[in-house]
Scaffold this active site. Structure first.
Site, PDB file in Angstrom:
ATOM      1  N   ASN A  66       0.769  -1.056  -0.175  1.00  0.00           N
ATOM      2  CA  ASN A  66       0.168  -0.088   0.119  1.00  0.00           C
ATOM      3  C   ASN A  66       0.634   1.183   0.036  1.00  0.00           C
ATOM      4  O   ASN A  66       0.437   2.389   0.403  1.00  0.00           O
ATOM      5  CB  ASN A  66      -0.870  -0.027   1.155  1.00  0.00           C
ATOM      6  N   ARG A  67       1.971   1.190  -0.532  1.00  0.00           N
ATOM      7  CA  ARG A  67       2.895   2.370  -0.666  1.00  0.00           C
ATOM      8  C   ARG A  67       3.404   2.932   0.751  1.00  0.00           C
ATOM      9  O   ARG A  67       3.783   3.903   0.839  1.00  0.00           O
ATOM     10  CB  ARG A  67       2.442   3.266  -1.645  1.00  0.00           C
TER      11      ARG A  67
END
Length: 213
Positions: free
Chosen positions: A191-192
């Protein structure tokens, strides 16, 4: 125009948390470098980008091979008259960057650079294959040359000249040590929400902080 919007990768190979990192960033680098060197899909773990600041105010980046490192810093070799050498002579700071995609990791190092002792440069120069030694003598690195044949002709001349003798190290070729004052370790996460652990030198001690991804 090629649309790159959908070229995405999920980063999920590892994590980096404060309670598990080493107190000294060189020791943390040693652990990560060891893993990168043993990884089957990383062919040159010691390949690093070196960025220096040029006269027009724009950074210039090139790939260089790390040749050794100690608690004092990171050592690489080059032509002192090259573009990077001239930039370092005017501004003794540089940024080193390692990217190991097989491990989803980066290391970013801000450092002060200085030339290493001549005897250390001599020792490394004469440990290289003779062809590499001659290449360092032949090439006026970063200068404009007329064509490829210019280099090949000079190389042939030097091969004959030094066929049975030792090649002397050029005075304008040698090593730099990059003494770090800031090192960031980046670990890709889902999810970065990547892990970024920053070491900052404060006096003789390293302060450890977490940065937002």
């Amino acid at each position: 125009m090629e649309n790159l919007h959908d070229k995405r990768k999920v980063y999920d190979k590892s994590q980096l948390i404060e309670s598990e990192v080493k107190h000294n960033p060189i020791e943390q680098f040693r652990d990560w470098y060891s893993e990168a060197g043993a990884h089957p899909n990383i062919s040159e773990a010691n390949a690093m980008a070196v960025s220096t600041l040029e006269d027009d105010g724009c950074p210039r980046t090139r790939m260089v091979l790390l040749k050794s490192y100690t608690y004092e810093g990171f050592i690489f070799y080059t032509n002192y008259n090259s573009r990077k050498g001239r930039s370092i002579e005017k501004n003794h700071k540089a940024c080193l960057h390692f990217f190991w995609p097989g491990l989803e990791r980066q290391v970013i190092i801000k450092a002060h650079l200085e030339k290493i002792a001549d005897n250390l440069s001599d020792g490394y120069f004469h440990s290289r294959p003779k062809g590499s030694q001659l290449g360092a003598v032949v090439s006026p690195q970063s200068e404009v040359i007329p064509d490829r044949e210019f280099l090949e002709y000079k190389l042939k001349e030097l091969e004959e000249k030094y066929e049975n003798t030792e090649v002397p190290r050029p005075e304008n070729w040698g090593g730099y040590i990059a003494r770090p004052y800031e090192i960031e370790f980046w670990q890709g996460r889902p999810n970065r929400l990547h892990d970024r652990i920053l070491y900052t030198l404060e006096g003789v001690d390293w302060k450890i902080s977490r940065l937002a991804p």
